[in-house]
Design a protein around this motif. Structure first.
Motif, mmCIF file in Angstrom:
data_model
loop_
_atom_site.group_PDB
_atom_site.id
_atom_site.type_symbol
_atom_site.label_atom_id
_atom_site.label_comp_id
_atom_site.label_asym_id
_atom_site.label_seq_id
_atom_site.Cartn_x
_atom_site.Cartn_y
_atom_site.Cartn_z
ATOM 1 N N MET A 157 -3.636 9.620 1.492
ATOM 2 C CA MET A 157 -3.379 9.517 2.931
ATOM 3 C C MET A 157 -2.973 8.092 3.270
ATOM 4 O O MET A 157 -3.664 7.143 2.917
ATOM 5 C CB MET A 157 -4.640 9.881 3.721
ATOM 6 N N ASP A 158 -1.839 7.969 3.964
ATOM 7 C CA ASP A 158 -1.332 6.647 4.315
ATOM 8 C C ASP A 158 -1.513 6.378 5.807
ATOM 9 O O ASP A 158 -0.788 6.909 6.639
ATOM 10 C CB ASP A 158 0.152 6.538 3.924
ATOM 11 N N GLU A 159 -2.481 5.554 6.119
ATOM 12 C CA GLU A 159 -2.791 5.169 7.497
ATOM 13 C C GLU A 159 -2.862 6.355 8.455
ATOM 14 O O GLU A 159 -2.133 6.402 9.451
ATOM 15 C CB GLU A 159 -1.753 4.149 8.005
ATOM 16 N N PRO A 160 -3.771 7.283 8.180
ATOM 17 C CA PRO A 160 -3.849 8.466 9.043
ATOM 18 C C PRO A 160 -4.303 8.160 10.463
ATOM 19 O O PRO A 160 -4.040 8.952 11.359
ATOM 20 C CB PRO A 160 -4.871 9.366 8.332
ATOM 21 N N LYS A 202 0.834 -1.211 0.000
ATOM 22 C CA LYS A 202 0.000 0.000 0.000
ATOM 23 C C LYS A 202 0.868 1.261 0.000
ATOM 24 O O LYS A 202 0.682 2.158 -0.829
ATOM 25 C CB LYS A 202 -0.923 -0.004 1.235
ATOM 26 N N THR A 203 1.813 1.302 0.930
ATOM 27 C CA THR A 203 2.676 2.479 1.018
ATOM 28 C C THR A 203 3.506 2.637 -0.249
ATOM 29 O O THR A 203 3.669 3.742 -0.775
ATOM 30 C CB THR A 203 3.599 2.354 2.249
ATOM 31 N N THR A 204 3.996 1.515 -0.745
ATOM 32 C CA THR A 204 4.793 1.562 -1.973
ATOM 33 C C THR A 204 3.977 2.158 -3.119
ATOM 34 O O THR A 204 4.484 2.955 -3.901
ATOM 35 C CB THR A 204 5.281 0.148 -2.329
ATOM 36 N N PRO A 210 1.985 11.234 4.402
ATOM 37 C CA PRO A 210 2.725 9.980 4.310
ATOM 38 C C PRO A 210 2.594 9.103 5.553
ATOM 39 O O PRO A 210 2.152 9.568 6.606
ATOM 40 C CB PRO A 210 4.173 10.451 4.155
ATOM 41 N N GLU A 211 2.962 7.856 5.373
ATOM 42 C CA GLU A 211 3.018 6.928 6.500
ATOM 43 C C GLU A 211 3.982 7.506 7.539
ATOM 44 O O GLU A 211 5.059 7.982 7.192
ATOM 45 C CB GLU A 211 3.548 5.575 5.999
ATOM 46 N N GLY A 212 3.577 7.475 8.803
ATOM 47 C CA GLY A 212 4.453 7.987 9.853
ATOM 48 C C GLY A 212 4.476 9.499 9.933
ATOM 49 O O GLY A 212 5.284 10.078 10.647
HETATM 50 MG MG LIG Z 1 2.440 1.068 4.761
#
Ligand SMILES: [Mg+2]
Ligand SMILES: Nc1ncnc2c1ncn2[C@@H]1O[C@H](COP(=O)(O)OP(=O)(O)OP(=O)(O)O)[C@@H](O)[C@H]1O
Lengths: 237, 297
Positions: A158-161, A40-42, A82-84
């Motif tokens: 949005m990555d895992e908000p 997903k993040t990729t 982004p993630e994180g």
């Molecule tokens: Mg990820």
């Protein structure tokens, strides 16, 4: 608006995405779900220009952006949470937001956007001169979203908000996503909170080992997720 | 406890060392590259001053400004020509490139000028002194302190008040994220190299003002000083570099003051022992800093 077409993405010799195709129409809220390491993040960072697909193409508003740099892609109108979170810890909240508006060099517009941001996220107004690193997780998440919005994107990724947030804050984030979507923002959302996500979207993609396992309405995805849990003996999240 | 002239001496040394260290760290912050060619930028500034001195009567200040500009330009060009092509390769590749650039610039100086040291002209104000109370204060020391203070203030304003400065600080922390907000990678890296060259150029004026001449290998000592200062202060923030530079200057001055005459030759050894102690007990330096280890690539 966005069309990811059969992309293959590698980290060195490791292939993270084998064959991913995803479409997002203007005004849509689309979710990307899948287990840890599914890709997903990729997928999001490739769209943002941080990674280049080996094969396949990425079209945004009918032109290819696959070979553009990150700094060019945000100018096309794609912003990422982004993630994180990736908040600049040593910069103040205001400076973080200023950078979010980097591609919009109009001072008076920035003032107006800042006022809007503070109305939308009052806590950021209170912390405006505080360093980003001193904010709590929930505050940082709000800052990451606010920073992305400062560029006035056409597409928000949005990555895992909701990752790592207390339940009350998770509610807030989901409300925010719905609010943004209602106001007309096109959103590509990566979430691990599968149930809550499927409740707010009309369409989703289920990724598995760098491939699209299923796509469609929430019911379709739910079925796949359930089958998966039977096979793996655990819930996909 | 310390006399006024000791304090001014130490402060002047510390100011110079702070500039030296800052010039190295500003590039390190962005590229995570310890630029071994940094000392050669100081050398280039020195030779520029030497060659300009052979021209018919330019005012010294104009010559100094040109020399600093040449150092900035050289720094910019090393990035464009040498570092940019290897930037996305391994850290080893870029490190080796910086060795190569360093050697190349030294050899250029050998070929174009000579391996022997060349005297550089400085105006009388450099060698004079003023009487303060009952002590003589060398003008050169006052000039170093004033110049570096002004330069540090200007840089602070640039880094805090301008969008480019904010972007530079952000890029040192999270380079890829900064790019995803639209800040061009090449712009930020170029700016870092230009500032590094500016600092090297200003340092060359005072460094060579102290020794009076320039040689192809003159950049080695300042490079070492920058290393030590950044080890003391911490490699991961600009503040750390400045603090490290001042601390190094003061420590060195104190050691020089208290060591008996016959042990003075050992002051470098003593200095390095202190550095090893710092590395043992505070490996990240005295100022922790916020840069992540993330590399451009
Ligand atoms: Mg990820
Ligand atoms: N920097 C990297 N270097 C090498 N491999 C990586 C890197 N980042 C991710 N991968 C690999 O690529 C695959 C996809 O990772 P990715 O981060 O996209 O997954 P994800 O779906 O976002 O997972 P999560 O839910 O844990 O965030 C994984 O197998 C992962 O190990």
């Amino acid at each position: 608006m966005l069309a990811i077409e059969n992309i293959l993405v590698r980290y060195g010799s490791i292939t993270a995405l084998h064959d991913i195709s995803i479409k997002v129409q203007t005004g849509e809220l689309v979710a990307l779900i899948g287990a840890n390491g599914a890709g997903k993040t990729t997928t999001l960072t490739t769209v943002a220009g941080n990674l280049k697909p080996v094969t396949g193409d990425i079209q945004f508003e009918n032109t290819s952006i696959a070979s553009l740099s990150p700094e060019q892609i945000i100018r096309k109108g794609i912003a990422i949470v982004p993630e994180g979170r990736e908040i600049f810890a040593s910069l103040t909240v205001e400076e973080n937001l200023k950078l979010g508006a980097y591609i919009r060099r109009d001072r008076s517009e920035f003032k107006r956007d800042l006022d809007e941001t503070v109305t939308m996220f009052p806590i950021l107004g209170e912390r405006i001169h505080q360093q980003g690193g001193t904010l709590s997780g929930g505050e940082q998440q709000q800052l990451a979203v606010a920073r992305a919005l400062m560029s006035h994107p056409k597409l928000l990724m949005m990555d895992e908000p909701s990752l790592g947030l207390a339940p009350a804050l998770v509610d807030q984030i989901f409300e925010l996503i719905v609010k943004l979507h209602d106001s007309g923002m096109t959103i590509l959302l990566v979430e691990q909170n599968v149930e809550r996500t499927l409740d707010i979207v009309k369409r989703a993609y289920l990724l598995k080992n760098g491939r699209v396992e299923a796509e469609g309405a929430p019911e379709v995805i739910r079925k796949h997720v359930d089958i998966e849990s039977v096979y793996l003996g655990s819930k996909v999240n | 406890m310390f006399s006024l002239d000791f304090l001014i001496n130490a402060l002047s040394l510390g100011s110079l060392y702070a500039l030296i260290a800052l010039g190295l760290v500003i590039v390190y912050g962005i590229l995570k590259l310890v630029n071994f060619a940094y000392g050669e930028l100081i050398m280039v500034g020195g030779y520029a001053l030497f060659m300009l001195g052979n021209l018919p009567a330019l005012p010294w200040l104009v010559m100094a400004l040109i020399a600093v500009t040449i150092a900035m330009l050289t720094s910019y060009l090393t990035e464009r020509v040498a570092f940019r092509p290897v930037r996305e390769k391994s850290l080893t590749a870029i490190l080796i490139t910086s060795f190569a650039v360093s050697t190349l610039l030294q050899n250029a100086a050998l070929l174009i000028v000579s391996s022997r040291s060349r005297a550089v002209q400085f105006p009388a104000i450099f060698s004079g002194s003023v009487r303060l109370g009952n002590v003589d204060i060398a003008n050169r020391n006052i000039l170093v302190i004033v110049t570096s203070t002004l330069l540090l203030i200007a840089l602070t304003l640039l880094l805090k008040r301008t969008i480019l400065g904010i972007a530079l600080r952000a890029a040192a922390d999270k380079f890829q994220m900064t790019r995803m907000l639209g800040v061009p990678a090449n712009l930020i890296i170029s700016v870092a190299f230009v500032i590094s060259g500016l600092l090297a150029g200003v340092v060359s004026l005072f460094w060579i003002g102290r020794v009076g001449s320039v040689t192809p290998t003159i950049g080695l000592s300042p490079l070492l000083i920058a290393f030590v200062a950044t080890v003391i202060g911490g490699m991961n923030s600009l503040e750390g570099a400045v603090v490290g530079g001042y601390l190094y200057g003061f420590l060195f001055s104190i050691i020089s003051l208290i060591l008996p005459q016959n042990l003075l030759d050992y002051r470098e050894a003593l200095m390095f022992s202190i550095v090893i102690l710092i590395l043992l007990f505070k490996p990240e330096g005295l100022i922790r800093g916020t840069y992540s280890g993330e590399r451009v690539g």
